[in-house]
Structure formats: structure tokens, C-alpha cells
Design an enzyme around this catalytic site. Structure first.
Site, mmCIF file in Angstrom:
data_model
loop_
_atom_site.group_PDB
_atom_site.id
_atom_site.type_symbol
_atom_site.label_atom_id
_atom_site.label_comp_id
_atom_site.label_asym_id
_atom_site.label_seq_id
_atom_site.Cartn_x
_atom_site.Cartn_y
_atom_site.Cartn_z
ATOM 1 C CB SER A 104 -0.985 -0.112 1.108
ATOM 2 O OG SER A 104 -2.046 0.872 0.849
ATOM 3 C CG ASP A 220 -6.953 -2.672 -3.433
ATOM 4 O OD1 ASP A 220 -6.472 -3.334 -3.105
ATOM 5 O OD2 ASP A 220 -7.621 -1.734 -2.660
ATOM 6 C CG HIS A 275 -6.060 -2.369 0.467
ATOM 7 N ND1 HIS A 275 -5.260 -2.109 -0.487
ATOM 8 C CD2 HIS A 275 -5.517 -1.719 1.523
ATOM 9 C CE1 HIS A 275 -4.192 -1.330 -0.192
ATOM 10 N NE2 HIS A 275 -4.070 -1.118 1.168
#
Length: 294
Positions: A104, A220, A275
Site C-alpha cells: 500500500s 481491492d 485490500h
């Protein structure tokens, strides 16, 4: 990695020899350095560490314990300096190089590390669901901007105060490109969207990596658009422009075009992965990550 000597069937193999052969295999794996994302810390990467050490026994895995939790919202260049010290400390003992696996927001931090550190010895840089081309859209972290909508966040992010919040430093509003460039934000500088005196050196440093692995997917739910994890992004009409049609790629502002021409850019797309589950999904590890950690 060194090859294990051939063992002839039927010949006796002593326990000592087996240990020596195992040791050869163990010593062949390069260390893996993991950099976390927003609101994360080392505890979120215990499963991923287990995957790595199970498949590649003896691998040193370093999850950098720095700017965890709410501290991950601190300014990114400040974070880069902190991560740089830890990174350099680990690399001193990695004579044969290391791999950088970054999740990320950590993917942007790692891009910056690879740009500002000369003569680094990183082999694979694996960006796991990272907003490499920026962020624009609703996320699971919308509570960070309780008074704003996607269309209005630019007013905060493109202000003096907003540029002190990490997520604002890569907020890339396609409808306010002029404001984005005027702020000379972290992302704008890193992507070479604005010219600066370090561009040539940063490009040279970034090109030292042997492999760039880009991982992301349509489910995601946080990285928006999800194609940002592959250097794609919205145009002013919110239509996706792929990596190879991005201005930063065409002008090769930070080395992405050369990496691609070398055959050293790999993309991996997985559907059905949210995610927060990228680093704990064994299928993602097995198909997108494992083979680059040798």
C-alpha cells in the site's frame, strides 16, 4: 541460488552431509525487507512472514517497525528518512543484495528509498497493492476526511496543512491537475511530474533494481483506481489510462520505460482480494510473490 550437488540413488548420505546440503540451500535466499502501509505495523505481516520462511527456509525477513498505526499519517519525506536509516542498517549485512516487499502506502515509501539511496543492492522490488500513480476516490479510510467528499478533498489535500498528511501527498485529483502540480507534492516529485534537480540521479538509482513486480486487482476496495497499482490512472474524464500511455512513462521521467524495455516489469492481477488481505492470501503469495524472492 547455489544448486544442491546431485545425490546418487542408493549411496549412503550421512546426517552431517544432509545438514551441509541444507545449509547451502538456506544461504542462497536473499533477505526480504517489508515496509507496511497506512495504519499497519509488523503484526499485520506475521502470516506473510510465515509464508516466506516456510517456502524459503532460513530467509531473513525484516518487517521494519517504524511509523506504525496513526504515525503512518506523518509526512512522507519524514518517513522516508526514518525508513532509510533502518534500510541501510539491514543492507549493511546483505552482501548479496535483498528484496523489498512493500504494501500500500509502503510502495511509495519504497519507491522513494530506491530513488534517493545511491548504489543500493535491491534485486526485486515488489509493490503489493500500492497507489503508485496516486489515489482518487472513496476508500475504507474515509473517516480520515469526515467533512469532505471525493470531489472536495482536494481543497484540504492541496493546502499547506493537507500536505502534512501522508495520504494527501499522493492524492491525485484528475480534475485539479494544476493544483496537484502547484503543490509539488511527494508523488508529483517522485513521478517526475514536475522537473527538479534530482531527477537524473533518482532515475539512475531506481534503475539499479533487477525486477519490478506490480500486484493489484479490481476488488481491492481501497486503491482507487485499482490500476494505480500498475501505474495506470484516470484522465480528466475519469477514464483509465494505462501505464504505457502515461506521460511519466513516455518521457521516462523515473526509469519505468527503461525497466519495461529491459523486460524487468512484471504485473500480477488477482480478482476477489480485498485490500487488507493481500498480504495474508496464500494464492497471491504463491502466484505473484514467491518466485521473485530467490
Amino acid at each position: 541460488m547455489m544448486k544442491t550437488p546431485q545425490i546418487i540413488r542408493g549411496s549412503p548420505v550421512s546426517p552431517l552431509l544432509l545438514l551441509l546440503l541444507t545449509g547451502v540451500c538456506i544461504d542462497g535466499y536473499k533477505p526480504v525487507i517489508i515496509v507496511h502501509g497506512v495504519l499497519d505495523g509488523p503484526k499485520q505481516f506475521k502470516i506473510l512472514t510465515h509464508f516466506i520462511t516456510k517456502e524459503h527456509p532460513g530467509t531473513e525477513v525484516h518487517v521494519i517497525d517504524l511509523y506504525d498505526g496513526l504515525k503512518s499519517f506523518e509526512p512522507l519525506w519524514k518517513q522516508v528518512e526514518g525508513f532509510k536509516k533502518s534500510f541501510n542498517s539491514i543492507m549493511k549485512h546483505a552482501n548479496d543484495g535483498a528484496h523489498l516487499l512493500c504494501f500500500s502506502q509502503g510502495g511509495l515509501l519504497c519507491r522513494a528509498l530506491l530513488s534517493v539511496i545511491p548504489d543500493h543492492n535491491v534485486h526485486s522490488f515488489i509493490a503489493l497493492s500500492s497507489p503508485l500513480a496516486g489515489q482518487y476516490g472513496a476508500t475504507d479510510y474515509d473517516w480520515v476526511f469526515p467533512k469532505y467528499t471525493t470531489k472536495e478533498i482536494f481543497r484540504l489535500c492541496y493546502s499547506w496543512l493537507g500536505q502534512k498528511i501522508s495520504v494527501c501527498e499522493y492524492w491525485n485529483d484528475p480534475h485539479h491537475r494544476d493544483r496537484y502540480l502547484k503543490q509539488k507534492s511527494f508523488l508529483a516529485k517522485l513521478n517526475g511530474d514536475i522537473p527538479h534537480s534530482h531527477m537524473k540521479a533518482w532515475r539512475k538509482n531506481f534503475l539499479l533494481i533487477k525486477k519490478l513486480v506490480l500486484i493489484g486487482g479490481p476488488d481491492d476496495g481501497v486503491i482507487t483506481p485499482w490500476q494505480s497499482s500498475h501505474f495506470g490512472f484516470y484522465d480528466s474524464n475519469e477514464q483509465i489510462v494505462g501505464m504505457r500511455n502515461q506521460k511519466s512513462y513516455k518521457n521516462d521521467t523515473f526509469g519505468l520505460k527503461i525497466l519495461d524495455a529491459r523486460g524487468d516489469v512484471e504485473t500480477c492481477v488477482h480478482s476477489g482480494v480485498e485490500h487488507v488481505h493481500w498480504h495474508s492470501n496464500h494464492t497471491v503469495f504463491r502466484t505473484c510473490i514467491q518466485k521473485w524472492l530467490i
